[in-house]
Design an enzyme around this catalytic site. Structure first.
Site, PDB file in Angstrom:
ATOM      1  N   GLY A  24     -32.051 -47.067  23.683  1.00  0.00           N
ATOM      2  CA  GLY A  24     -32.743 -47.663  22.527  1.00  0.00           C
ATOM      3  C   GLY A  24     -32.273 -49.085  22.316  1.00  0.00           C
ATOM      4  O   GLY A  24     -32.162 -49.562  21.184  1.00  0.00           O
ATOM      5  N   LEU A  75     -36.996 -41.406  27.304  1.00  0.00           N
ATOM      6  CA  LEU A  75     -35.907 -40.436  27.162  1.00  0.00           C
ATOM      7  C   LEU A  75     -36.392 -39.046  26.762  1.00  0.00           C
ATOM      8  O   LEU A  75     -35.615 -38.085  26.789  1.00  0.00           O
ATOM      9  CB  LEU A  75     -34.885 -40.955  26.143  1.00  0.00           C
ATOM     10  CG  LEU A  75     -34.070 -42.156  26.647  1.00  0.00           C
ATOM     11  CD1 LEU A  75     -33.465 -42.920  25.483  1.00  0.00           C
ATOM     12  CD2 LEU A  75     -32.963 -41.713  27.608  1.00  0.00           C
ATOM     13  N   ASN A  98     -28.157 -44.044  21.451  1.00  0.00           N
ATOM     14  CA  ASN A  98     -28.626 -44.584  20.169  1.00  0.00           C
ATOM     15  C   ASN A  98     -30.103 -44.337  19.906  1.00  0.00           C
ATOM     16  O   ASN A  98     -30.512 -44.225  18.751  1.00  0.00           O
ATOM     17  CB  ASN A  98     -28.324 -46.101  20.150  1.00  0.00           C
ATOM     18  CG  ASN A  98     -29.188 -46.835  19.154  1.00  0.00           C
ATOM     19  OD1 ASN A  98     -28.952 -46.792  17.955  1.00  0.00           O
ATOM     20  ND2 ASN A  98     -30.240 -47.501  19.649  1.00  0.00           N
ATOM     21  N   SER A 149     -27.161 -39.456  11.825  1.00  0.00           N
ATOM     22  CA  SER A 149     -27.747 -40.074  10.627  1.00  0.00           C
ATOM     23  C   SER A 149     -27.172 -39.437   9.364  1.00  0.00           C
ATOM     24  O   SER A 149     -26.862 -38.240   9.364  1.00  0.00           O
ATOM     25  CB  SER A 149     -29.259 -39.879  10.625  1.00  0.00           C
ATOM     26  OG  SER A 149     -29.798 -40.310   9.393  1.00  0.00           O
ATOM     27  N   TYR A 163     -36.302 -34.213  11.559  1.00  0.00           N
ATOM     28  CA  TYR A 163     -35.353 -35.273  11.953  1.00  0.00           C
ATOM     29  C   TYR A 163     -33.927 -34.838  11.624  1.00  0.00           C
ATOM     30  O   TYR A 163     -33.016 -34.980  12.446  1.00  0.00           O
ATOM     31  CB  TYR A 163     -35.727 -36.552  11.196  1.00  0.00           C
ATOM     32  CG  TYR A 163     -34.789 -37.724  11.387  1.00  0.00           C
ATOM     33  CD1 TYR A 163     -34.865 -38.535  12.513  1.00  0.00           C
ATOM     34  CD2 TYR A 163     -33.836 -38.045  10.412  1.00  0.00           C
ATOM     35  CE1 TYR A 163     -34.020 -39.627  12.676  1.00  0.00           C
ATOM     36  CE2 TYR A 163     -32.993 -39.132  10.564  1.00  0.00           C
ATOM     37  CZ  TYR A 163     -33.082 -39.918  11.693  1.00  0.00           C
ATOM     38  OH  TYR A 163     -32.238 -41.003  11.843  1.00  0.00           O
ATOM     39  N   LYS A 167     -30.760 -34.454  14.233  1.00  0.00           N
ATOM     40  CA  LYS A 167     -29.536 -35.253  14.131  1.00  0.00           C
ATOM     41  C   LYS A 167     -28.311 -34.375  13.880  1.00  0.00           C
ATOM     42  O   LYS A 167     -27.204 -34.721  14.282  1.00  0.00           O
ATOM     43  CB  LYS A 167     -29.689 -36.302  13.023  1.00  0.00           C
ATOM     44  CG  LYS A 167     -30.670 -37.420  13.384  1.00  0.00           C
ATOM     45  CD  LYS A 167     -30.167 -38.250  14.559  1.00  0.00           C
ATOM     46  CE  LYS A 167     -31.000 -39.475  14.822  1.00  0.00           C
ATOM     47  NZ  LYS A 167     -30.521 -40.279  15.955  1.00  0.00           N
ATOM     48  N   ILE A 196     -29.802 -49.072   7.206  1.00  0.00           N
ATOM     49  CA  ILE A 196     -29.675 -50.262   8.051  1.00  0.00           C
ATOM     50  C   ILE A 196     -31.065 -50.879   8.249  1.00  0.00           C
ATOM     51  O   ILE A 196     -31.998 -50.198   8.687  1.00  0.00           O
ATOM     52  CB  ILE A 196     -29.057 -49.890   9.434  1.00  0.00           C
ATOM     53  CG1 ILE A 196     -27.775 -49.052   9.264  1.00  0.00           C
ATOM     54  CG2 ILE A 196     -28.792 -51.152  10.249  1.00  0.00           C
ATOM     55  CD1 ILE A 196     -26.648 -49.701   8.498  1.00  0.00           C
TER      56      ILE A 196
HETATM   57  P1  NAD Z   1     -35.636 -48.764  15.886  1.00  0.00           P
HETATM   58  O1  NAD Z   1     -36.905 -48.003  15.713  1.00  0.00           O
HETATM   59  O2  NAD Z   1     -35.538 -50.092  15.246  1.00  0.00           O
HETATM   60  O3  NAD Z   1     -35.290 -48.873  17.446  1.00  0.00           O
HETATM   61  C1  NAD Z   1     -35.266 -47.706  18.247  1.00  0.00           C
HETATM   62  C2  NAD Z   1     -35.334 -48.052  19.734  1.00  0.00           C
HETATM   63  O4  NAD Z   1     -35.409 -46.824  20.466  1.00  0.00           O
HETATM   64  C3  NAD Z   1     -36.584 -48.865  20.108  1.00  0.00           C
HETATM   65  O5  NAD Z   1     -36.232 -49.946  20.941  1.00  0.00           O
HETATM   66  C4  NAD Z   1     -37.464 -47.867  20.839  1.00  0.00           C
HETATM   67  O6  NAD Z   1     -38.309 -48.450  21.822  1.00  0.00           O
HETATM   68  C5  NAD Z   1     -36.417 -46.929  21.454  1.00  0.00           C
HETATM   69  N1  NAD Z   1     -37.010 -45.624  21.774  1.00  0.00           N
HETATM   70  C6  NAD Z   1     -37.733 -44.836  20.943  1.00  0.00           C
HETATM   71  N2  NAD Z   1     -38.178 -43.750  21.615  1.00  0.00           N
HETATM   72  C7  NAD Z   1     -37.718 -43.859  22.889  1.00  0.00           C
HETATM   73  C8  NAD Z   1     -37.877 -43.057  24.060  1.00  0.00           C
HETATM   74  N3  NAD Z   1     -38.603 -41.930  24.069  1.00  0.00           N
HETATM   75  N4  NAD Z   1     -37.273 -43.464  25.201  1.00  0.00           N
HETATM   76  C9  NAD Z   1     -36.569 -44.620  25.232  1.00  0.00           C
HETATM   77  N5  NAD Z   1     -36.396 -45.435  24.151  1.00  0.00           N
HETATM   78  C10 NAD Z   1     -36.974 -45.056  22.991  1.00  0.00           C
HETATM   79  O7  NAD Z   1     -34.487 -47.772  15.362  1.00  0.00           O
HETATM   80  P2  NAD Z   1     -33.090 -48.088  14.612  1.00  0.00           P
HETATM   81  O8  NAD Z   1     -33.359 -48.132  13.155  1.00  0.00           O
HETATM   82  O9  NAD Z   1     -32.361 -49.180  15.281  1.00  0.00           O
HETATM   83  O10 NAD Z   1     -32.325 -46.699  14.876  1.00  0.00           O
HETATM   84  C11 NAD Z   1     -31.471 -46.501  15.985  1.00  0.00           C
HETATM   85  C12 NAD Z   1     -30.817 -45.134  15.857  1.00  0.00           C
HETATM   86  O11 NAD Z   1     -30.101 -45.057  14.621  1.00  0.00           O
HETATM   87  C13 NAD Z   1     -31.824 -43.969  15.830  1.00  0.00           C
HETATM   88  O12 NAD Z   1     -31.286 -42.866  16.517  1.00  0.00           O
HETATM   89  C14 NAD Z   1     -31.947 -43.644  14.347  1.00  0.00           C
HETATM   90  O13 NAD Z   1     -32.345 -42.317  14.112  1.00  0.00           O
HETATM   91  C15 NAD Z   1     -30.522 -43.923  13.889  1.00  0.00           C
HETATM   92  N6  NAD Z   1     -30.410 -44.201  12.448  1.00  0.00           N
HETATM   93  C16 NAD Z   1     -30.911 -45.358  11.920  1.00  0.00           C
HETATM   94  C17 NAD Z   1     -30.776 -45.598  10.563  1.00  0.00           C
HETATM   95  C18 NAD Z   1     -31.266 -46.870   9.928  1.00  0.00           C
HETATM   96  O14 NAD Z   1     -31.029 -47.039   8.721  1.00  0.00           O
HETATM   97  N7  NAD Z   1     -31.931 -47.765  10.657  1.00  0.00           N
HETATM   98  C19 NAD Z   1     -30.157 -44.641   9.750  1.00  0.00           C
HETATM   99  C20 NAD Z   1     -29.682 -43.474  10.325  1.00  0.00           C
HETATM  100  C21 NAD Z   1     -29.803 -43.268  11.687  1.00  0.00           C
END
Ligand code: NAD
Length: 267
Positions: A24, A75, A98, A149, A163, A167, A196
């Site tokens: 990711g 993935l 990630n 998360s 979700y 997680k 975030i």
């Molecule tokens: P985002 O959506 O901004 O980026 C996610 C990335 O993952 C993207 O580049 C996307 O292309 C890639 N991706 C998605 N599906 C995919 C697949 N099948 N194969 C390969 N790549 C794939 O997400 P983010 O906010 O940066 O979140 C990153 C991680 O952190 C995630 O696991 C999310 O659940 C977790 N998270 C985020 C937050 C938050 O507040 N942003 C909070 C809790 C958990």
């Protein structure tokens, strides 16, 4: 400890000579992790479905004088994960799982296809990635960092039950692997981010505003009001902790669940 045996903080934090795989990596938290891990000196294997963005990042990372390879992998498909590791072999010292998707759907509307998609991207991919890393590295060990998360620990938003389950699976996997493979030299930890501001989160906010999704707008306001730090976090604030956790600074940490959430889980 005798002074000559004692490594400096800089030496402990350095990832020079290591190879780190980040999933990711094309956006948000993964992208921020790629920058900091490269700054710490590791060569990178970037994995995402978005090849175009990864290529841009790889070009920008040239300044850090590290090797960067990009891999377009979906993935959710195990066969693509296996093909990736065929190419990588046993040279990955640090694995950062990630990638994840957070799609909202009411519990009563979730069907098998949707649930399977969430589990495949958020949980099963982490399972297979860890399995390949451990199979291939054996006694060479390594550092694994999984991104869970706050939602898994303290469900807050409506419409994310699928979700939350995926997680929580990541957390259970992290702790079980830590227990089983510690003696082989693996450290396996999870971070629990929350609030975030990433492209994914911004897109949700835009959609909620455009569709006048009152539930989601209310959730966002309540969420923010509960944050002890009183603000959302920046992806780089997650990435900095990730560098610590995969470095020797955290050499006695495994099976841990670290919240990076502006204090949300404590409020
Ligand atoms: P985002 O959506 O901004 O980026 C996610 C990335 O993952 C993207 O580049 C996307 O292309 C890639 N991706 C998605 N599906 C995919 C697949 N099948 N194969 C390969 N790549 C794939 O997400 P983010 O906010 O940066 O979140 C990153 C991680 O952190 C995630 O696991 C999310 O659940 C977790 N998270 C985020 C937050 C938050 O507040 N942003 C909070 C809790 C958990």
């Amino acid at each position: 400890m005798a002074k000559k045996e004692r490594k400096s903080i800089n030496e402990l934090l350095s990832l020079k000579g290591k190879r780190a795989l980040i999933t990711g990596a094309a956006a948000g938290i993964g992208r921020a992790i790629a920058y900091r891990v490269a700054e710490a000196g590791a060569d990178l294997e970037l994995v995402d479905i978005n090849l175009r963005e990864m290529k841009k990042i790889a070009a920008e990372l040239r300044d850090f004088d590290v090797k960067v390879n990009v891999h377009k992998v979906d993935l959710s498909k195990r066969e693509e994960i296996l093909a990736l590791w065929e190419e990588l072999g046993d040279g990955v010292d640090i694995l950062i799982n990630n990638a994840g998707i957070y799609l909202f759907k009411d519990f009563t509307d979730v069907d098998e296809e949707f649930f399977e998609k969430i589990l495949k991207v958020n949980f099963k991919s982490v399972f297979w990635m860890c399995q390949e890393m451990i199979r291939r590295r054996g006694k060479k060990g390594g550092a694994i960092l999984n991104v869970a998360s706050i939602e898994a620990v303290l469900p807050f938003a409506k419409g994310l039950i699928h979700y939350d389950v995926s997680k929580m699976g990541v957390i259970a996997l992290t702790r079980a692997l830590a227990r089983e493979y510690g003696k082989m030299g693996f450290r396996v930890n999870a971070i629990v981010p929350g609030g975030i501001k990433t492209p994914g989160v911004k897109k949700l906010e835009r959609e909620a505003a455009m569709k006048l999704n009152v539930d989601l707008i209310k959730t966002a306001i309540n969420f923010r009001n509960r944050l002890p730090l009183g603000r959302f976090g920046d992806p780089d604030e997650v990435a900095r902790m990730v560098v610590v956790l995969v470095s020797e600074l955290a050499s006695y940490m495994t099976g841990a669940m670290i919240a990076i959430d502006g204090g949300f889980l404590s409020s």
